[in-house]
Design a protein around this motif. Structure first.
Motif, PDB file in Angstrom:
ATOM      1  N   PRO A 163       0.705  -1.198   0.030  1.00 20.14           N
ATOM      2  CA  PRO A 163      -0.081  -0.368  -0.123  1.00 20.14           C
ATOM      3  C   PRO A 163       0.935   1.264  -0.049  1.00 20.14           C
ATOM      4  CG  PRO A 163       0.331  -0.789   2.141  1.00 20.14           C
ATOM      5  CD  PRO A 163       0.917  -1.969   1.568  1.00 20.14           C
ATOM      6  N   LEU A 164       0.662   2.143  -0.866  1.00 22.87           N
ATOM      7  CA  LEU A 164       1.186   3.505  -0.821  1.00 22.87           C
ATOM      8  C   LEU A 164       0.086   4.671  -0.658  1.00 22.87           C
ATOM      9  CD1 LEU A 164       3.562   5.140  -1.360  1.00 22.87           C
ATOM     10  CD2 LEU A 164       3.125   4.981  -3.852  1.00 22.87           C
ATOM     11  N   ARG A 165       0.341   5.307   0.473  1.00 24.14           N
ATOM     12  CA  ARG A 165      -0.664   6.264   0.625  1.00 24.14           C
ATOM     13  C   ARG A 165      -0.783   7.266  -0.548  1.00 24.14           C
ATOM     14  NH1 ARG A 165      -4.243   5.981   4.727  1.00 24.14           N
ATOM     15  NH2 ARG A 165      -4.368   8.269   4.501  1.00 24.14           N
ATOM     16  N   GLY A 166      -1.837   7.792  -0.953  1.00 21.18           N
ATOM     17  CA  GLY A 166      -2.028   8.459  -1.890  1.00 21.18           C
ATOM     18  C   GLY A 166      -1.269  10.098  -1.799  1.00 21.18           C
ATOM     19  N   TYR A 167      -1.396  10.459  -0.572  1.00 18.56           N
ATOM     20  CA  TYR A 167      -0.864  11.696  -0.116  1.00 18.56           C
ATOM     21  C   TYR A 167       0.728  11.786  -0.360  1.00 18.56           C
ATOM     22  CZ  TYR A 167      -0.310  16.047   2.628  1.00 18.56           C
ATOM     23  OH  TYR A 167       0.151  17.286   3.026  1.00 18.56           O
ATOM     24  N   ALA A 168       1.274  10.387   0.294  1.00 19.62           N
ATOM     25  CA  ALA A 168       2.541  10.526   0.132  1.00 19.62           C
ATOM     26  C   ALA A 168       3.192  10.450  -1.353  1.00 19.62           C
ATOM     27  CB  ALA A 168       2.997   9.161   0.863  1.00 19.62           C
ATOM     28  N   LEU A 169       2.160   9.773  -2.152  1.00 16.71           N
ATOM     29  CA  LEU A 169       2.582   9.554  -3.503  1.00 16.71           C
ATOM     30  C   LEU A 169       2.669  10.843  -4.333  1.00 16.71           C
ATOM     31  CD1 LEU A 169       3.252   7.686  -6.150  1.00 16.71           C
ATOM     32  CD2 LEU A 169       0.790   7.716  -6.425  1.00 16.71           C
ATOM     33  N   CYS A 170       1.650  11.998  -3.860  1.00 19.69           N
ATOM     34  CA  CYS A 170       1.710  12.991  -4.626  1.00 19.69           C
ATOM     35  C   CYS A 170       2.848  13.859  -4.281  1.00 19.69           C
ATOM     36  CB  CYS A 170       0.261  13.840  -4.210  1.00 19.69           C
ATOM     37  SG  CYS A 170      -1.050  12.899  -4.937  1.00 19.69           S
ATOM     38  N   ILE A 171       3.229  13.761  -2.847  1.00 18.24           N
ATOM     39  CA  ILE A 171       4.256  14.776  -2.621  1.00 18.24           C
ATOM     40  C   ILE A 171       5.548  13.979  -3.433  1.00 18.24           C
ATOM     41  CG2 ILE A 171       6.023  15.186  -0.482  1.00 18.24           C
ATOM     42  CD1 ILE A 171       3.234  16.609  -0.418  1.00 18.24           C
ATOM     43  N   ILE A 172       5.652  12.873  -3.339  1.00 15.66           N
ATOM     44  CA  ILE A 172       7.006  12.328  -3.842  1.00 15.66           C
ATOM     45  C   ILE A 172       6.907  12.639  -5.459  1.00 15.66           C
ATOM     46  CG2 ILE A 172       8.045   9.863  -4.925  1.00 15.66           C
ATOM     47  CD1 ILE A 172       6.869   8.934  -2.067  1.00 15.66           C
ATOM     48  N   VAL A 173       5.913  12.644  -6.170  1.00 12.89           N
ATOM     49  CA  VAL A 173       5.708  13.016  -7.716  1.00 12.89           C
ATOM     50  C   VAL A 173       6.162  14.511  -7.764  1.00 12.89           C
ATOM     51  CG1 VAL A 173       4.578  13.171  -9.815  1.00 12.89           C
ATOM     52  CG2 VAL A 173       4.357  10.996  -8.228  1.00 12.89           C
ATOM     53  N   GLY A 174       5.455  15.199  -6.864  1.00  6.82           N
ATOM     54  CA  GLY A 174       5.738  16.778  -6.757  1.00  6.82           C
ATOM     55  C   GLY A 174       7.340  17.019  -6.657  1.00  6.82           C
ATOM     56  N   VAL A 175       8.032  16.572  -5.849  1.00  2.00           N
ATOM     57  CA  VAL A 175       9.499  16.677  -5.528  1.00  2.00           C
ATOM     58  C   VAL A 175      10.241  16.203  -6.684  1.00  2.00           C
ATOM     59  CG1 VAL A 175      11.329  15.860  -4.136  1.00  2.00           C
ATOM     60  CG2 VAL A 175       9.267  16.387  -2.931  1.00  2.00           C
ATOM     61  N   VAL A 217      12.467  19.000  -9.102  1.00  6.70           N
ATOM     62  CA  VAL A 217      13.803  18.710  -9.310  1.00  6.70           C
ATOM     63  C   VAL A 217      14.183  18.547 -10.729  1.00  6.70           C
ATOM     64  CG1 VAL A 217      16.014  17.121  -8.885  1.00  6.70           C
ATOM     65  CG2 VAL A 217      14.331  17.732  -6.745  1.00  6.70           C
ATOM     66  N   TRP A 218      13.415  17.768 -11.434  1.00  9.07           N
ATOM     67  CA  TRP A 218      13.844  17.676 -12.821  1.00  9.07           C
ATOM     68  C   TRP A 218      13.576  18.918 -13.510  1.00  9.07           C
ATOM     69  CZ3 TRP A 218       9.779  18.477 -16.770  1.00  9.07           C
ATOM     70  CH2 TRP A 218      10.241  18.348 -17.942  1.00  9.07           C
ATOM     71  N   PHE A 219      12.608  19.721 -13.420  1.00  7.47           N
ATOM     72  CA  PHE A 219      12.267  20.940 -13.998  1.00  7.47           C
ATOM     73  C   PHE A 219      13.304  22.035 -13.523  1.00  7.47           C
ATOM     74  CE2 PHE A 219       9.494  24.884 -15.098  1.00  7.47           C
ATOM     75  CZ  PHE A 219       9.936  24.806 -16.530  1.00  7.47           C
ATOM     76  N   VAL A 224      18.579  17.265  -1.631  1.00  7.38           N
ATOM     77  CA  VAL A 224      18.826  16.184  -0.594  1.00  7.38           C
ATOM     78  C   VAL A 224      19.043  17.135   0.739  1.00  7.38           C
ATOM     79  CG1 VAL A 224      20.655  14.778   0.360  1.00  7.38           C
ATOM     80  CG2 VAL A 224      20.254  14.747  -2.049  1.00  7.38           C
ATOM     81  N   TRP A 225      19.095  18.603   0.760  1.00  7.21           N
ATOM     82  CA  TRP A 225      19.071  19.130   1.952  1.00  7.21           C
ATOM     83  C   TRP A 225      17.665  19.854   2.034  1.00  7.21           C
ATOM     84  CZ3 TRP A 225      22.928  19.479   5.663  1.00  7.21           C
ATOM     85  CH2 TRP A 225      24.184  18.598   5.576  1.00  7.21           C
ATOM     86  N   ALA A 226      17.327  20.603   1.084  1.00  8.72           N
ATOM     87  CA  ALA A 226      16.089  21.463   1.068  1.00  8.72           C
ATOM     88  C   ALA A 226      14.743  20.348   1.363  1.00  8.72           C
ATOM     89  CB  ALA A 226      15.905  22.046  -0.270  1.00  8.72           C
ATOM     90  N   VAL A 227      14.855  19.365   0.894  1.00  7.41           N
ATOM     91  CA  VAL A 227      13.413  18.546   1.042  1.00  7.41           C
ATOM     92  C   VAL A 227      13.042  17.792   2.436  1.00  7.41           C
ATOM     93  CG1 VAL A 227      12.219  16.446   0.005  1.00  7.41           C
ATOM     94  CG2 VAL A 227      13.386  17.780  -1.336  1.00  7.41           C
ATOM     95  N   PRO A 233       9.435  28.061 -10.346  1.00  5.58           N
ATOM     96  CA  PRO A 233       8.402  27.333 -10.983  1.00  5.58           C
ATOM     97  C   PRO A 233       8.138  25.919 -10.907  1.00  5.58           C
ATOM     98  CG  PRO A 233      10.187  28.004 -12.521  1.00  5.58           C
ATOM     99  CD  PRO A 233      10.605  28.647 -11.404  1.00  5.58           C
ATOM    100  N   GLY A 234       9.230  25.258 -10.517  1.00  3.57           N
ATOM    101  CA  GLY A 234       9.188  23.772 -10.150  1.00  3.57           C
ATOM    102  C   GLY A 234       8.537  23.570  -8.885  1.00  3.57           C
ATOM    103  N   ILE A 235       8.726  24.367  -7.907  1.00  2.15           N
ATOM    104  CA  ILE A 235       8.208  24.478  -6.421  1.00  2.15           C
ATOM    105  C   ILE A 235       6.602  24.483  -6.889  1.00  2.15           C
ATOM    106  CG2 ILE A 235       7.804  25.339  -4.526  1.00  2.15           C
ATOM    107  CD1 ILE A 235      10.741  25.995  -4.392  1.00  2.15           C
TER     108      ILE A 235
END
Length: 335
Positions: A20-32, A36-38, A58-61, A131-133
């Motif tokens: 099980p992967l919490r939807g809230y955590a998944l959205c946070i991970i994808v957002g990060v 970072v990519w953009f 690695v420090w900021a997140v 803009p990535g944030i």
């Protein structure tokens, strides 16, 4: 009968097979990941090294996650420390509850540490990731949809959000404020990208524009929400926070533009050194190729001088033998 509405998930978890992967955590991970990519693309375009954005993240997140949770727990302490509540729930971040104000504030501290270790200016880094944030926030807000939280006032609009009965909530149709804020954040990201290209924003002004634009939207969206919150002079605490932060961001843009106009020419000295080394290596390779070509030409000329008939005109070689042959024919005719 309700003809149209946005349904809410029956569960707040997404299952990857048996995991099980919490939807809230998944959205946070994808957002990060998107941030970072953009941010990495924008950083390279500004003249920085590939990978620097991820190294600083690695420090900021982690700092940002801790800051966001602290802000939420402090401003909504009654949810965890009131009579009948379990204070251990304050650590259950997967159940929702991150304050963007605390996330940005403490995340900036982590980013400052990372930037200091890499020897780069924090304002330039902030401009690159701004803009990535905003996009990360747009994605992260869908975590509230999974948890059926942070919705607005009741409404019968076609895009109303259907909420089921549960702890501290009543079933009904409400304004999908999570969706409003998600769309607003996408607009903020586009605004910052456009303004940065149009006006060449630097020295933290692109980040300040992101902050000001986000606060402008957060103010009216926050005003629509009906979840429990502290009020000051009749307004929700987060509305006041948005107003104050908006004014500070605008003031920074105005003052910074006067004190430090333009944008940074060098954002990462190490990248500049890498480019200088690459240019020097390229110049050496070109010189080596030119020397090799010159040596080859000299060798060819030396061979031609040593054997004139080797590379001489074909007609000249034939003419040299034609005269004796002609003489022989003439002698033969006389005989």
């Amino acid at each position: 009968m309700d003809l149209a509405y946005i349904p809410s998930p029956s569960t707040g978890a997404v299952y990857l097979g048996p995991i099980p992967l919490r939807g809230y955590a998944l959205c946070i991970i994808v957002g990060v990941f998107v941030a970072v990519w953009f941010g990495n693309r924008r950083w390279i375009a500004r003249g920085g090294r590939a990978g620097t954005v991820a190294d600083i993240a690695v420090w900021a997140v982690p700092f940002g996650l801790v800051g966001g949770r602290l802000y939420h727990v402090i401003t909504d302490y009654q949810l965890y420390f009131s009579e009948g509540e379990n204070w251990v729930d304050a650590f259950k971040i997967w159940e929702g509850g991150l304050g963007i104000w605390g996330a940005i504030a403490l995340g900036a501290v982590g980013a400052w540490i990372g930037c200091r270790r890499r020897g780069i200016p924090l304002p330039a880094y902030a401009d690159a990731i701004a803009p990535g944030i905003a996009l990360a926030q747009a994605i992260g807000r869908w975590g509230n949809w999974f948890n059926q939280e942070l919705y607005g006032k009741p409404t019968d609009l076609p895009w109303a959000l259907k909420i089921s009965a549960g702890a501290n909530r009543e079933a009904g149709l409400y304004h999908p404020t999570f969706l409003y804020e998600s769309l607003w954040c996408v607009g903020v990201a586009l605004l910052v990208v456009w303004a940065d290209r149009r006006f060449k924003l630097g020295h933290g002004r692109a980040f300040a524009l992101y902050v000001a634009a986000y606060c402008a939207g957060r103010g009216w969206i926050e005003y629509m929400r009906v979840d429990e919150a502290h009020h000051v002079l009749g307004l929700r605490l987060n509305v006041w926070t948005a107003i104050v932060v908006f004014l500070l961001a605008v003031a920074y843009i105005v003052i910074s533009a006067r004190v430090r106009p333009g944008r940074e020419e060098v954002v990462e000295p190490a990248a500049l050194a890498d480019q200088a080394k690459a240019d020097a290596a390229k110049a050496d390779a070109e010189k080596a190729d030119a020397d090799a070509a010159k040596d080859g030409t000299a060798a060819a000329e030396a061979d031609a001088e040593a054997d004139p008939e080797k590379d001489g005109p074909a007609g000249a070689g034939s003419g040299g033998t034609a005269k004796p042959a002609g003489g022989a024919s003439k002698a033969a005719g006389k005989g």
